[in-house]
Enzyme design. Sequence first.
Site, PDB file in Angstrom:
ATOM      1  N   CYS A   2       4.787   6.536  13.414  1.00 33.39           N
ATOM      2  CA  CYS A   2       6.046   7.049  14.020  1.00 33.39           C
ATOM      3  C   CYS A   2       6.268   6.808  15.419  1.00 33.39           C
ATOM      4  CB  CYS A   2       6.158   8.672  13.803  1.00 33.39           C
ATOM      5  SG  CYS A   2       5.931   9.155  12.228  1.00 33.39           S
ATOM      6  N   ARG A  27       5.692   0.942  14.563  1.00 36.36           N
ATOM      7  CA  ARG A  27       4.945   2.373  14.308  1.00 36.36           C
ATOM      8  C   ARG A  27       5.100   2.963  12.944  1.00 36.36           C
ATOM      9  NH1 ARG A  27       2.637   3.422  19.152  1.00 36.36           N
ATOM     10  NH2 ARG A  27       2.356   5.713  18.358  1.00 36.36           N
ATOM     11  N   TRP A  75       6.998   7.004   9.919  1.00 37.44           N
ATOM     12  CA  TRP A  75       5.995   6.627   8.526  1.00 37.44           C
ATOM     13  C   TRP A  75       5.839   8.231   8.098  1.00 37.44           C
ATOM     14  CZ3 TRP A  75       0.935   7.816   7.242  1.00 37.44           C
ATOM     15  CH2 TRP A  75       0.378   6.984   6.233  1.00 37.44           C
ATOM     16  N   ASN A 101       5.811  13.003  15.801  1.00 37.16           N
ATOM     17  CA  ASN A 101       4.702  12.188  15.400  1.00 37.16           C
ATOM     18  C   ASN A 101       3.438  12.940  15.305  1.00 37.16           C
ATOM     19  OD1 ASN A 101       3.127  10.034  15.073  1.00 37.16           O
ATOM     20  ND2 ASN A 101       2.894   9.443  17.193  1.00 37.16           N
ATOM     21  N   GLY A 102       2.989  12.721  14.166  1.00 38.07           N
ATOM     22  CA  GLY A 102       1.707  13.339  13.722  1.00 38.07           C
ATOM     23  C   GLY A 102       1.599  14.361  12.725  1.00 38.07           C
ATOM     24  N   GLU A 484     -12.104 -10.110   6.847  1.00 37.91           N
ATOM     25  CA  GLU A 484     -10.715  -9.813   7.431  1.00 37.91           C
ATOM     26  C   GLU A 484      -9.705 -10.801   6.922  1.00 37.91           C
ATOM     27  OE1 GLU A 484      -9.419  -8.185   9.590  1.00 37.91           O
ATOM     28  OE2 GLU A 484      -8.030  -9.335  10.861  1.00 37.91           O
ATOM     29  N   LYS A 488      -6.077  -9.537   5.948  1.00 35.78           N
ATOM     30  CA  LYS A 488      -4.858 -10.202   6.346  1.00 35.78           C
ATOM     31  C   LYS A 488      -3.814 -10.428   4.868  1.00 35.78           C
ATOM     32  CE  LYS A 488      -4.683  -9.191   9.339  1.00 35.78           C
ATOM     33  NZ  LYS A 488      -5.531  -8.417  10.220  1.00 35.78           N
ATOM     34  N   GLU A 491      -2.749  -7.270   3.397  1.00 38.22           N
ATOM     35  CA  GLU A 491      -1.582  -6.304   3.959  1.00 38.22           C
ATOM     36  C   GLU A 491      -0.252  -7.226   3.988  1.00 38.22           C
ATOM     37  OE1 GLU A 491      -3.754  -6.615   8.034  1.00 38.22           O
ATOM     38  OE2 GLU A 491      -3.060  -4.519   8.135  1.00 38.22           O
ATOM     39  N   HIS A 507     -24.400 -11.459  -7.864  1.00 41.70           N
ATOM     40  CA  HIS A 507     -24.897 -10.074  -8.378  1.00 41.70           C
ATOM     41  C   HIS A 507     -23.769  -9.285  -9.144  1.00 41.70           C
ATOM     42  CE1 HIS A 507     -28.789 -10.471  -6.459  1.00 41.70           C
ATOM     43  NE2 HIS A 507     -28.045 -10.982  -5.447  1.00 41.70           N
ATOM     44  N   LYS A 609       1.571   0.427  12.473  1.00 41.26           N
ATOM     45  CA  LYS A 609       0.752  -0.227  13.452  1.00 41.26           C
ATOM     46  C   LYS A 609      -0.175   0.686  13.940  1.00 41.26           C
ATOM     47  CE  LYS A 609      -0.335  -3.661  16.106  1.00 41.26           C
ATOM     48  NZ  LYS A 609      -1.301  -4.907  15.557  1.00 41.26           N
TER      49      LYS A 609
END
Length: 614
Positions: A2, A27, A75, A101-102, A484, A488, A491, A507, A609
């Site tokens: 947010c 955000r 968000w 926000n939160g 990583e 990427k 995402e 394995h 983000k």
Amino acid sequence: MCGIVGYVGPRQAEQVVVDGLRRMEYRGYDSAGVALVADGTLATAKKAGKLKNLETELAQSPLPASRQGIGHTRWATHGGPTDTNAHPHVSANGRVALVHNGIIENYASLRAGLEAQGVEFASQTDTEVAAQLLGQEVTRHGTLVDAMRAVCNQLEGAFTLVAVDTAAPGRIVAARRNSPLVVGVGDGEMFVASDVAAFIEYTRDAVELGQDQIVEVTPESYEVSSFDGEPGTSKPYHIDWDLSAAEKGGYDWFMRKEIFEQPQAVADTLLGRLDHDGQLVLDEIRIAAADLRRVDKIVIVACGTAFYAGLVAKYAIEHWTRVPCEVEIASEFRYRDPIITPNTLVVTISQSGETADTLMAIRHAREQHAKVIAICNTNGATIPRESDAVIYTHAGPEIGVASTKGFTTQVVACYLLGLYLAQVKGTKFGDEIRDLLAELEHLPTKMQSVLDGIDQTAKLAGDFVDKKSILFLGRHVGYPIALEGALKLKEISYLHAEGFPAGELKHGPIALIEEGLPVFVVVPPQGRDQLHDKVVSNIQEVRARGALTVVLAEDGDNEVDAHADILLRLPRVPTLFQPLVAIIPLQYFACELATLLGHDVDQPRNLAKSVTVE
Ligand code: AGP
């Protein structure tokens, strides 16, 4: 998570607020909304979906002129991404509008209490509870700032709140607990926001708010106080980047721009680290050398990409310092009752400096009397503020949700920390440290050479648009690079992608290999023969089962040629530093593939983000 913005001053508030939301849309982008105070009434507009939906709405039904407004880009946590759940929320008496926000953890009991009094709720959000309470408290207390204080003292959880009151023209009140809030100090105008990017166009002078603080702003002033009503101290600072850093500068995506910024970002992170005597200096580390010498265990705690940077760092730190180093996902850390003593050094890594999981891990570590060093990219964010020391990465603002330059600069900052510890503990000679630093200083040039040849990777993405699954393999520091690289791709391309230690495949996961499945393999430099040869064998194992091998190997490594369907060359660097060059083609591949698939690279679905909820 947010983005919040508020403005008071001579400009048209709607424009300033919407521009601020645009710069903070990374955000959260489930909905966006604004509320303005005009002629003693509230005017609001809010729309589900990205900011452009709100902009279309505002173009069709303009709001009245106003010099005071708040805005929000969401968000979603409580309640789906709908118009009604979008912020701002307005109190039942129509007097205040509020953005948040939160997460308000006790919202259910507060809501039940309000409903018992007959308050009707319009949304499913936790935020509306705060808006309704604020509406009641402002009637009781008379001023918005006192009402905000009364509300904050009833809330549990993490919140930044920003509110306007129709009875208080030219005034905005904001509060924070466990969630970011900065004030932008302009000339005859003031801003409040989650992030300085929201007002960088108008001022580079900012004030960071502390934990449990409230700020009341007018065009000419800002006044900080605590939730208890005591006058509060705050820290003004100057932002060392400008508007151009927060804009795409001709690139289609922030992510692509940020990939290309990596050589400079790494160079900036390395800048000025040696003193006249050739000693490595980390000015920001204000932990006594004696305390660092006593360190007998290092625990790196982080999330996502920052966690993978920590995994890379483990190899270097243990090798240089001979101190055991664990790396832990922050959201798991405090729940397993980790063994921490005053001689444990906890290192947290966070680009945003606001990640709630990492912040809670820091608090837990400090309660156990461990020293905490933060590696962070955001000046004055909560994580560095709550740590004993900080090493700032100097990557500049990272706006693409998928972290790129954040990662490479985090790895570099970890190397610096590892070498510094080796210096303090005497586990490496001074000339060895200087040699390693000299090698590191060559890295920006080597990274640039990867970027200069990146067209081959772009073409590869074009050939892979129909693939449904892609695997990544690596050993040693190549293993976190495989993880990583897969992250990427997940995402932003929404493809099934997984990273494995190359030796682990046999394995179990080797069962996934089928004809034509692309497998990227990061091959270590040839110097470490065993490691190199083992990976070459692993390439042959997957190729024998039909995999299409994309091999990343250093210049001059001809042993891999026969086993690579596609060969991506990397410049020669020491093994421990290979992540800095090997990650670039993987980042670029993901960016290019997502672009070709028609996805929004900078704002991938379901993500935000800065993850300020646990
Ligand atoms: C990376 O591409 C991410 N979007 C995500 O994993 C991120 O690295 C993680 O949330 C940690 O963020 P931080 O560095 O701001 O703490």
